[in-house]
Scaffold this motif. Structure first.
Motif, PDB file in Angstrom:
ATOM      1  N   ALA A   2       0.820  -1.207   0.000  1.00 14.68           N
ATOM      2  CA  ALA A   2       0.000   0.000   0.000  1.00 14.68           C
ATOM      3  C   ALA A   2       0.860   1.265   0.000  1.00 14.68           C
ATOM      4  O   ALA A   2       0.443   2.296  -0.517  1.00 14.68           O
ATOM      5  CB  ALA A   2      -0.922   0.009   1.211  1.00 14.68           C
ATOM      6  N   PHE A   3       2.065   1.183   0.570  1.00 14.71           N
ATOM      7  CA  PHE A   3       2.943   2.343   0.648  1.00 14.71           C
ATOM      8  C   PHE A   3       3.959   2.401  -0.488  1.00 14.71           C
ATOM      9  O   PHE A   3       4.787   3.299  -0.537  1.00 14.71           O
ATOM     10  CB  PHE A   3       3.695   2.348   1.978  1.00 14.71           C
ATOM     11  N   GLY A   4       3.942   1.439  -1.398  1.00 15.53           N
ATOM     12  CA  GLY A   4       4.869   1.430  -2.520  1.00 15.53           C
ATOM     13  C   GLY A   4       6.295   1.066  -2.130  1.00 15.53           C
ATOM     14  O   GLY A   4       7.244   1.527  -2.750  1.00 15.53           O
ATOM     15  N   CYS A   5       6.433   0.233  -1.122  1.00 15.77           N
ATOM     16  CA  CYS A   5       7.769  -0.190  -0.676  1.00 15.77           C
ATOM     17  C   CYS A   5       8.252  -1.351  -1.530  1.00 15.77           C
ATOM     18  O   CYS A   5       7.475  -2.199  -1.950  1.00 15.77           O
ATOM     19  CB  CYS A   5       7.714  -0.634   0.781  1.00 15.77           C
ATOM     20  N   THR A   6       9.550  -1.378  -1.762  1.00 16.09           N
ATOM     21  CA  THR A   6      10.153  -2.487  -2.493  1.00 16.09           C
ATOM     22  C   THR A   6      11.339  -3.013  -1.704  1.00 16.09           C
ATOM     23  O   THR A   6      11.981  -2.279  -0.965  1.00 16.09           O
ATOM     24  CB  THR A   6      10.637  -2.046  -3.877  1.00 16.09           C
ATOM     25  N   LEU A   7      11.629  -4.287  -1.866  1.00 16.36           N
ATOM     26  CA  LEU A   7      12.784  -4.908  -1.229  1.00 16.36           C
ATOM     27  C   LEU A   7      13.407  -5.855  -2.242  1.00 16.36           C
ATOM     28  O   LEU A   7      12.813  -6.862  -2.611  1.00 16.36           O
ATOM     29  CB  LEU A   7      12.377  -5.649   0.039  1.00 16.36           C
ATOM     30  N   ALA A   9      16.219  -7.608  -1.969  1.00 18.93           N
ATOM     31  CA  ALA A   9      16.885  -8.781  -1.403  1.00 18.93           C
ATOM     32  C   ALA A   9      15.846  -9.865  -1.110  1.00 18.93           C
ATOM     33  O   ALA A   9      14.735  -9.561  -0.680  1.00 18.93           O
ATOM     34  CB  ALA A   9      17.615  -8.399  -0.130  1.00 18.93           C
ATOM     35  N   PRO A  10      16.195 -11.141  -1.340  1.00 12.22           N
ATOM     36  CA  PRO A  10      15.238 -12.222  -1.095  1.00 12.22           C
ATOM     37  C   PRO A  10      15.171 -12.646   0.367  1.00 12.22           C
ATOM     38  O   PRO A  10      14.667 -13.721   0.677  1.00 12.22           O
ATOM     39  CB  PRO A  10      15.771 -13.358  -1.969  1.00 12.22           C
ATOM     40  N   HIS A  11      15.709 -11.848   1.268  1.00  8.71           N
ATOM     41  CA  HIS A  11      15.700 -12.169   2.693  1.00  8.71           C
ATOM     42  C   HIS A  11      15.517 -10.868   3.467  1.00  8.71           C
ATOM     43  O   HIS A  11      15.442  -9.796   2.895  1.00  8.71           O
ATOM     44  CB  HIS A  11      17.002 -12.867   3.105  1.00  8.71           C
ATOM     45  N   GLY A  12      15.430 -10.933   4.766  1.00 14.62           N
ATOM     46  CA  GLY A  12      15.224  -9.747   5.581  1.00 14.62           C
ATOM     47  C   GLY A  12      16.411  -9.490   6.490  1.00 14.62           C
ATOM     48  O   GLY A  12      17.476 -10.048   6.316  1.00 14.62           O
ATOM     49  N   GLY A  13      16.199  -8.628   7.440  1.00 11.60           N
ATOM     50  CA  GLY A  13      17.236  -8.310   8.405  1.00 11.60           C
ATOM     51  C   GLY A  13      17.690  -6.874   8.286  1.00 11.60           C
ATOM     52  O   GLY A  13      17.316  -6.149   7.368  1.00 11.60           O
ATOM     53  N   ILE A  14      18.497  -6.456   9.219  1.00  9.50           N
ATOM     54  CA  ILE A  14      18.945  -5.070   9.287  1.00  9.50           C
ATOM     55  C   ILE A  14      19.872  -4.708   8.123  1.00  9.50           C
ATOM     56  O   ILE A  14      19.948  -3.555   7.720  1.00  9.50           O
ATOM     57  CB  ILE A  14      19.606  -4.799  10.657  1.00  9.50           C
ATOM     58  N   PHE A  15      20.546  -5.682   7.558  1.00  7.81           N
ATOM     59  CA  PHE A  15      21.527  -5.402   6.502  1.00  7.81           C
ATOM     60  C   PHE A  15      20.893  -5.106   5.153  1.00  7.81           C
ATOM     61  O   PHE A  15      21.573  -4.647   4.248  1.00  7.81           O
ATOM     62  CB  PHE A  15      22.525  -6.554   6.383  1.00  7.81           C
ATOM     63  N   ILE A  20      15.978  -1.136   0.494  1.00  6.93           N
ATOM     64  CA  ILE A  20      14.528  -0.958   0.527  1.00  6.93           C
ATOM     65  C   ILE A  20      14.155   0.346  -0.174  1.00  6.93           C
ATOM     66  O   ILE A  20      14.744   1.383   0.091  1.00  6.93           O
ATOM     67  CB  ILE A  20      14.009  -0.930   1.978  1.00  6.93           C
ATOM     68  N   GLY A  21      13.187   0.263  -1.062  1.00 11.26           N
ATOM     69  CA  GLY A  21      12.621   1.465  -1.654  1.00 11.26           C
ATOM     70  C   GLY A  21      11.566   2.012  -0.708  1.00 11.26           C
ATOM     71  O   GLY A  21      10.685   1.274  -0.284  1.00 11.26           O
ATOM     72  N   ASN A  22      11.651   3.284  -0.339  1.00 11.48           N
ATOM     73  CA  ASN A  22      10.757   3.924   0.615  1.00 11.48           C
ATOM     74  C   ASN A  22      10.915   3.294   2.012  1.00 11.48           C
ATOM     75  O   ASN A  22       9.966   2.760   2.579  1.00 11.48           O
ATOM     76  CB  ASN A  22       9.305   3.848   0.141  1.00 11.48           C
ATOM     77  N   PRO A  23      12.121   3.365   2.581  1.00 12.95           N
ATOM     78  CA  PRO A  23      12.398   2.653   3.836  1.00 12.95           C
ATOM     79  C   PRO A  23      11.619   3.173   5.039  1.00 12.95           C
ATOM     80  O   PRO A  23      11.281   2.391   5.924  1.00 12.95           O
ATOM     81  CB  PRO A  23      13.897   2.843   4.047  1.00 12.95           C
ATOM     82  N   LEU A  24      11.299   4.457   5.083  1.00 13.94           N
ATOM     83  CA  LEU A  24      10.550   4.973   6.226  1.00 13.94           C
ATOM     84  C   LEU A  24       9.164   4.344   6.298  1.00 13.94           C
ATOM     85  O   LEU A  24       8.726   3.881   7.358  1.00 13.94           O
ATOM     86  CB  LEU A  24      10.443   6.499   6.151  1.00 13.94           C
ATOM     87  N   MET A  25       8.477   4.292   5.183  1.00 14.58           N
ATOM     88  CA  MET A  25       7.140   3.696   5.177  1.00 14.58           C
ATOM     89  C   MET A  25       7.202   2.180   5.370  1.00 14.58           C
ATOM     90  O   MET A  25       6.277   1.578   5.904  1.00 14.58           O
ATOM     91  CB  MET A  25       6.400   4.047   3.892  1.00 14.58           C
ATOM     92  N   TYR A  26       8.314   1.559   4.973  1.00  9.97           N
ATOM     93  CA  TYR A  26       8.514   0.134   5.228  1.00  9.97           C
ATOM     94  C   TYR A  26       8.540  -0.120   6.729  1.00  9.97           C
ATOM     95  O   TYR A  26       7.890  -1.044   7.229  1.00  9.97           O
ATOM     96  CB  TYR A  26       9.817  -0.322   4.576  1.00  9.97           C
TER      97      TYR A  26
END
Length: 50
Positions: A2-7, A9-15, A20-26
């Motif tokens: 809904a916020f247009g965020c993109t990621l 990387a195929p995994h998560g975590g702080i690194f 991330i596209g639009n990291p604040l809204m993520y």
């Protein structure tokens, strides 16, 4: 989504935060999801008798 965020990387975590596209809204969406999950857990958890 809904916020247009993109990621990219195929995994998560702080690194992966720099990728991330639009990291604040993520992070806002992450916090909203955590509050919703905690609320549902509080409502649906079976009471334990002492």
């Amino acid at each position: 989504m809904a916020f247009g965020c993109t990621l990219m990387a195929p995994h998560g975590g702080i690194f992966v935060v720099p990728t991330i596209g639009n990291p604040l809204m993520y992070l806002v969406a992450l916090v909203i999801g955590a509050f919703i999950a905690c609320g549902l857990l509080g409502l649906l958890k079976k009471k334990v008798s002492e």
